[in-house]
Design an enzyme around this catalytic site. Structure first.
Site, PDB file in Angstrom:
ATOM      1  N   GLY A  96       4.561   5.651  17.018  1.00 49.79           N
ATOM      2  CA  GLY A  96       3.137   5.596  16.681  1.00 49.79           C
ATOM      3  C   GLY A  96       2.591   4.244  17.104  1.00 49.79           C
ATOM      4  N   ARG A  97       1.502   3.829  16.434  1.00 51.75           N
ATOM      5  CA  ARG A  97       0.872   2.548  16.807  1.00 51.75           C
ATOM      6  C   ARG A  97       1.841   1.380  16.682  1.00 51.75           C
ATOM      7  NH1 ARG A  97      -2.376   4.816  13.336  1.00 51.75           N
ATOM      8  NH2 ARG A  97      -4.298   5.753  14.084  1.00 51.75           N
ATOM      9  N   ILE A  98       2.512   1.300  15.528  1.00 57.72           N
ATOM     10  CA  ILE A  98       3.371   0.129  15.280  1.00 57.72           C
ATOM     11  C   ILE A  98       4.633   0.202  16.140  1.00 57.72           C
ATOM     12  CG2 ILE A  98       4.667  -1.143  13.519  1.00 57.72           C
ATOM     13  CD1 ILE A  98       2.512  -0.091  11.471  1.00 57.72           C
TER      14      ILE A  98
ATOM     15  N   SER B 103       9.018   0.345   7.661  1.00 59.49           N
ATOM     16  CA  SER B 103       8.195   1.548   7.490  1.00 59.49           C
ATOM     17  C   SER B 103       8.108   1.920   6.002  1.00 59.49           C
ATOM     18  CB  SER B 103       8.798   2.666   8.339  1.00 59.49           C
ATOM     19  OG  SER B 103       8.131   3.850   8.124  1.00 59.49           O
ATOM     20  N   ARG B 104       8.992   2.777   5.545  1.00 59.25           N
ATOM     21  CA  ARG B 104       9.041   3.129   4.125  1.00 59.25           C
ATOM     22  C   ARG B 104      10.512   3.193   3.706  1.00 59.25           C
ATOM     23  NH1 ARG B 104       4.571   1.692   3.766  1.00 59.25           N
ATOM     24  NH2 ARG B 104       2.734   2.809   3.008  1.00 59.25           N
TER      25      ARG B 104
ATOM     26  N   GLU C 163      10.905   1.262  -4.813  1.00 55.64           N
ATOM     27  CA  GLU C 163      10.182   0.005  -5.071  1.00 55.64           C
ATOM     28  C   GLU C 163       9.524   0.016  -6.438  1.00 55.64           C
ATOM     29  OE1 GLU C 163       7.617  -1.248  -1.891  1.00 55.64           O
ATOM     30  OE2 GLU C 163       9.145  -0.778  -0.403  1.00 55.64           O
TER      31      GLU C 163
ATOM     32  N   HIS D 211       8.166  -6.047   0.941  1.00 50.23           N
ATOM     33  CA  HIS D 211       7.053  -5.217   1.431  1.00 50.23           C
ATOM     34  C   HIS D 211       5.839  -6.091   1.791  1.00 50.23           C
ATOM     35  CE1 HIS D 211       5.526  -0.810   1.305  1.00 50.23           C
ATOM     36  NE2 HIS D 211       4.962  -1.489   2.306  1.00 50.23           N
TER      37      HIS D 211
ATOM     38  N   ALA E 282       5.140  -6.823   5.274  1.00 48.94           N
ATOM     39  CA  ALA E 282       4.975  -6.799   6.733  1.00 48.94           C
ATOM     40  C   ALA E 282       3.511  -6.923   7.174  1.00 48.94           C
ATOM     41  CB  ALA E 282       5.607  -5.543   7.322  1.00 48.94           C
TER      42      ALA E 282
HETATM   43  C1  GLV Z   1       1.923  -0.823   4.160  1.00 41.69           C
HETATM   44  O1  GLV Z   1       3.062  -0.531   3.930  1.00 41.69           O
HETATM   45  C2  GLV Z   1       0.936   0.095   4.581  1.00 41.69           C
HETATM   46  O2  GLV Z   1       1.183   1.312   4.612  1.00 41.69           O
HETATM   47  O3  GLV Z   1      -0.174  -0.358   4.907  1.00 41.69           O
END
Ligand code: GLV
Length: 323
Positions: free
Chosen positions: A158-160, A241-242, A271, A289, A291
């Site tokens: 995807g984008r990231i 990501s997650r 989390e 978390h 990023a």
């Molecule tokens: C961060 O984890 C987001 O989904 O923006």
């Protein structure tokens, strides 16, 4: 005057944007995550027109039921929306939006901060130096691993994921391989990247595996004990990501038994709890978390969430409606 509820303190630019659109804004005065009951109590008491939420707010059927008839949109200040029951939102006739795009560069940067830190043993070397253990240059001290010219495997283009691939290819001359449910031949041409038909093919070939898939029923525990074993023993795993995409218990075992070389993660399976076995290992770096947590980006995310609310309340299509 339309009333907006913001579930927790956010960068001021988001609040200002809402106020300058003429809305009354109420922010949860306690700087903590609201429980579901607390959130529903706010919704019932305030009869708000819109709510600006965070990824820590669980928006399920009960919450949408409590908001029905009053709230037009829940604007989540995150790109991810796995905290939202979209079917329940739809049933209640409430819109949901997210904040994609504005955090792409920042999350890609953090991914590289983690990738380089684990490969060059930065956190370990910092602990070593601060503990007074440095007594002079040594040819064999704290040897790490280069990222340049290695194979970087991107799970989720995807984008990231695409941005990480760009930096890996252009900045580090890495060979980029990727797995995604959709093949992207244009991307392959531009970056000399190779598509892997399965995650397994990617795992077997990568020196660095970077996870960028969304959390879905199909991606939960995408990286489990079996798939960790498919990675090279010299490989590193990065996750921005997650958390639930990686089976954390399996990760502890893999690291203890040197199944892979190292791990750097920003997200956790449950989390804010962290699998206790992960703490105390040398071959892992953990960040909480963060990023997307730069001053610039969090302000942009707050503004974009506000823009989605403004559009919805002026009867226009929110730019980042999630369907
Ligand atoms: C961060 O984890 C987001 O989904 O923006």
């Amino acid at each position: 005057m339309a009333k907006i509820f913001v579930t927790r303190k956010i960068p001021e630019r988001g609040i200002e944007k809402l106020k300058s659109a003429g809305f009354e804004v109420e922010v949860n005065p306690e700087d903590k995550v609201l429980s579901k009951d607390e959130l529903m109590a706010w919704l019932k008491k305030g009869s708000y027109d819109a709510v600006l939420t965070l990824l820590t707010d669980k928006l399920d059927a009960d919450v949408f039921e409590a908001a029905k008839g009053s709230v037009k949109i829940f604007a989540n200040m995150a790109v991810g929306f796995d905290n939202v029951d979209l079917a329940a939102a739809k049933k209640a006739g409430i819109m949901v939006s997210n904040t994609p795009g504005v955090l792409t560069d920042t999350v890609a940067e953090h991914t590289f901060a983690l990738m380089l830190a684990i490969a060059h043993r930065v956190a370990e070397a910092d602990r070593f130096t601060k503990a007074g253990k440095y007594h002079g240059w040594e040819p064999m001290m704290l040897l790490g691993t280069d990222l340049s010219y290695k194979t970087v495997g991107i799970l989720g283009l995807g984008r990231i994921g695409s941005r990480v691939a760009y930096h890996a290819a252009k900045g580090f001359n890495a060979k980029v391989i990727y797995y995604d449910v959709k093949r992207n031949e244009e991307f392959e041409k531009e970056f000399g990247a190779m598509f892997c038909e399965t995650p397994e093919l990617l795992l077997a070939q990568s020196d660095f595996v970077s996870i960028h898939v969304p959390l879905l029923p199909t991606t939960r525990h995408l990286i489990d004990a079996n798939r960790l074993k498919m990675m090279k023993p010299s490989a590193y795993l990065i996750n921005t990501s997650r958390g639930p995409i990686v089976d954390e218990k399996a990760l502890v075992e893999a690291l203890k038994n040197n199944v892979i070389k190292g791990v750097a993660i920003d997200v956790f399976e449950n989390e804010p709890a962290i699998e206790p076995g992960l703490i105390g290992l040398e071959n892992i770096i953990l960040t909480p978390h963060i990023a997307s947590a730069t001053e610039e980006t969090r302000s942009k995310m707050a503004e974009l969430a506000a823009e989605n609310i403004i559009a919805a309340l002026f009867n226009q299509a929110p730019p980042n409606l999630v369907k």
